[in-house]
Write a protein that holds these residues in place. Structure first.
Motif, PDB file in Angstrom:
ATOM      1  N   GLU A  85      42.272  36.609  38.987  1.00 57.79           N
ATOM      2  CA  GLU A  85      41.845  35.216  38.928  1.00 57.79           C
ATOM      3  C   GLU A  85      42.660  34.429  37.906  1.00 57.79           C
ATOM      4  N   GLY A  86      42.447  33.114  37.897  1.00 53.52           N
ATOM      5  CA  GLY A  86      43.064  32.257  36.895  1.00 53.52           C
ATOM      6  C   GLY A  86      44.578  32.334  36.918  1.00 53.52           C
ATOM      7  N   ALA A  87      45.178  32.296  35.728  1.00 54.86           N
ATOM      8  CA  ALA A  87      46.637  32.297  35.613  1.00 54.86           C
ATOM      9  C   ALA A  87      47.209  33.700  35.441  1.00 54.86           C
ATOM     10  N   ALA A  88      46.390  34.718  35.645  1.00 58.51           N
ATOM     11  CA  ALA A  88      46.865  36.096  35.491  1.00 58.51           C
ATOM     12  C   ALA A  88      47.891  36.435  36.567  1.00 58.51           C
ATOM     13  N   SER A  89      48.757  37.398  36.257  1.00 59.98           N
ATOM     14  CA  SER A  89      49.787  37.843  37.192  1.00 59.98           C
ATOM     15  C   SER A  89      49.542  39.289  37.590  1.00 59.98           C
ATOM     16  N   PRO A  90      49.733  39.633  38.859  1.00 61.62           N
ATOM     17  CA  PRO A  90      49.560  41.032  39.270  1.00 61.62           C
ATOM     18  C   PRO A  90      50.582  41.960  38.622  1.00 61.62           C
ATOM     19  N   HIS A  91      51.685  41.389  38.135  1.00 58.03           N
ATOM     20  CA  HIS A  91      52.714  42.210  37.489  1.00 58.03           C
ATOM     21  C   HIS A  91      52.233  42.785  36.158  1.00 58.03           C
ATOM     22  N   THR A  92      51.311  42.084  35.507  1.00 53.96           N
ATOM     23  CA  THR A  92      50.890  42.491  34.166  1.00 53.96           C
ATOM     24  C   THR A  92      49.370  42.626  34.040  1.00 53.96           C
ATOM     25  N   GLU A 133      52.801  32.831  42.695  1.00 50.42           N
ATOM     26  CA  GLU A 133      51.539  33.567  42.813  1.00 50.42           C
ATOM     27  C   GLU A 133      50.319  32.670  42.653  1.00 50.42           C
ATOM     28  N   ALA A 134      50.554  31.335  42.666  1.00 47.17           N
ATOM     29  CA  ALA A 134      49.464  30.346  42.639  1.00 47.17           C
ATOM     30  C   ALA A 134      48.619  30.435  41.383  1.00 47.17           C
ATOM     31  N   ALA A 135      49.259  30.699  40.242  1.00 48.99           N
ATOM     32  CA  ALA A 135      48.524  30.859  38.988  1.00 48.99           C
ATOM     33  C   ALA A 135      47.731  29.625  38.604  1.00 48.99           C
ATOM     34  N   THR A 136      48.246  28.452  38.933  1.00 48.24           N
ATOM     35  CA  THR A 136      47.603  27.207  38.489  1.00 48.24           C
ATOM     36  C   THR A 136      46.674  26.614  39.542  1.00 48.24           C
ATOM     37  N   LEU A 137      46.514  27.275  40.680  1.00 45.75           N
ATOM     38  CA  LEU A 137      45.743  26.708  41.784  1.00 45.75           C
ATOM     39  C   LEU A 137      44.347  27.328  41.888  1.00 45.75           C
ATOM     40  N   GLU A 138      43.407  26.527  42.395  1.00 49.04           N
ATOM     41  CA  GLU A 138      42.051  27.011  42.611  1.00 49.04           C
ATOM     42  C   GLU A 138      42.002  27.863  43.878  1.00 49.04           C
ATOM     43  N   PRO A 139      41.352  29.029  43.825  1.00 52.59           N
ATOM     44  CA  PRO A 139      41.312  29.894  45.005  1.00 52.59           C
ATOM     45  C   PRO A 139      40.498  29.285  46.137  1.00 52.59           C
ATOM     46  N   GLY A 140      40.821  29.696  47.353  1.00 48.99           N
ATOM     47  CA  GLY A 140      40.104  29.208  48.525  1.00 48.99           C
ATOM     48  C   GLY A 140      41.019  29.133  49.731  1.00 48.99           C
ATOM     49  N   PRO A 141      40.488  28.801  50.896  1.00 48.47           N
ATOM     50  CA  PRO A 141      41.287  28.802  52.129  1.00 48.47           C
ATOM     51  C   PRO A 141      42.428  27.791  52.143  1.00 48.47           C
ATOM     52  N   ASP A 142      42.374  26.757  51.291  1.00 46.04           N
ATOM     53  CA  ASP A 142      43.433  25.756  51.262  1.00 46.04           C
ATOM     54  C   ASP A 142      44.547  26.088  50.280  1.00 46.04           C
TER      55      ASP A 142
END
Length: 338
Positions: free
Chosen positions: A55-62, A308-317
């Motif tokens: 979630e949030g600004a986290a990255s799957p790399h770290t 990776e959409a770190a700054t975007l709100e999750p959801g279908p859009d």
């Protein structure tokens, strides 16, 4: 009369409970990262909502798994993730699930286009990165990126038939791959939840129409700057470039968890100078000062891309916002370059 009233009350109660009962049977779905979560959420619209791990600004790399994430995985009926080469933190937790959940590794989705990591020069690992304290797990290997992935996982390349580092795992940045991911999602959910199969099928058709419109829009956005090369923070945009014909000339670092050494920064700065006025793109999760070091003394502009959409709100859009934002950032920054 009392029997009739009682029967009517009972039937009304059953009808009221019906939707709740159906809702309770919807699979508990967990998704690893935001872009994939967005596509899964679009397929599940009107049926249920998937849970998101990163979630949030986290990255799957770290990323490090939280207790709440572990609990969500334990309760999951279906888990969607990209694969071993991206979300390394999920490998052991998913193995621990055993047969309790259907685990879908989307890098194996039918119809998916997979591109090998680029090698050589501005996309290659360099010895000076090791001198900075980031030793490669496969030192001397011809595939610099494969070494970085093996380093990230703490093991040699290869895991039950998956060769770490062989393919670029930012698969979602091609709309064709998004369609393949959506199709696999709808298939898995329909098999797991046949009562809602028609809803998943309808949502897939709707999503494909929207992706076709998005594809056309993004192509038109980047068309004016297709011939202008640029530098990225890490090599995450190959699928976008390949699909739309834009051209990254190099990356500051091979992988986000590996800080570049002085030699590599000098090499990338030289590359920027030879390109003339261009753009160097940072990413919101990682150190922006490196971009300033690279463009210092050059006519290059700086911008930000968020693969990776770190700054975007999750959801279908989210997926649509993500692709539009990448296209707009490229157009706006490269459009300023002479």
């Amino acid at each position: 009369m009392q029997k009739a009233v009682r029967a009517l009350f009972l039937s009304t109660a059953l009808l009221a409970a019906g939707p709740l009962a159906a809702r309770a049977e919807v699979p508990n779905v967990v998704v690893s990262i935001k872009p994939i979560h967005s596509l899964v959420a679009a397929i599940m619209q009107g049926v249920g909502e998937p849970n998101l791990i990163v979630e949030g600004a986290a990255s799957p790399h770290t990323y490090s798994l939280k207790p709440s994430n572990a609990a969500a995985l334990q309760d999951a009926d279906v888990v969607f993730w990209v694969g071993h080469g991206l979300e390394a933190f999920l490998e052991k937790p998913l193995e621990a699930l055993g047969g309790n959940a259907t685990v879908v590794e989307l890098e194996d989705a039918p119809g998916l286009e997979k591109l090998h990591f680029r090698e050589g020069g501005p996309f290659e690992a360099h010895e000076d990165e090791g001198e900075e304290g980031h030793e490669h797990a496969a030192e001397g290997h011809d595939h610099g990126k494969e070494a970085e992935e093996a380093h990230a996982h703490g093991e040699e390349a290869g895991h039950e038939g998956h060769e770490h580092g062989e393919f670029d795992m930012h698969l979602w940045l091609s709309p064709d791959n998004a369609r393949a991911i959506a199709a696999e999602t709808a298939k898995v959910l329909s098999e797991k939840d046949p009562a809602n199969a028609e809803a998943y099928k309808a949502n897939l058709a709707s999503l494909n129409d929207k992706l076709a419109a998005l594809d056309k829009e993004v192509a038109e956005t980047v068309a004016p700057v297709k011939d202008k090369p640029f530098i990225v923070f890490h090599d995450a945009y190959q699928y976008f470039e390949h699909h739309y014909g834009v051209h990254a000339a190099g990356s500051i670092t091979v992988s986000p968890e590996t800080l570049p050494g002085a030699e590599r920064l000098t090499q990338i700065r030289d590359k920027v100078k030879t390109l003339g006025a261009t753009c160097v793109f940072a990413e919101p999760q990682f150190e922006p000062k490196l971009v300033n070091v690279v463009i210092e003394g050059t006519p290059a502009k700086s911008g930000t891309l968020d693969p990776e959409a770190a700054t975007l709100e999750p959801g279908p859009d989210l997926y649509f916002t993500l692709m539009r934002s990448i296209a707009t950032s490229l157009r706006d920054c490269l459009g300023q370059a002479s």
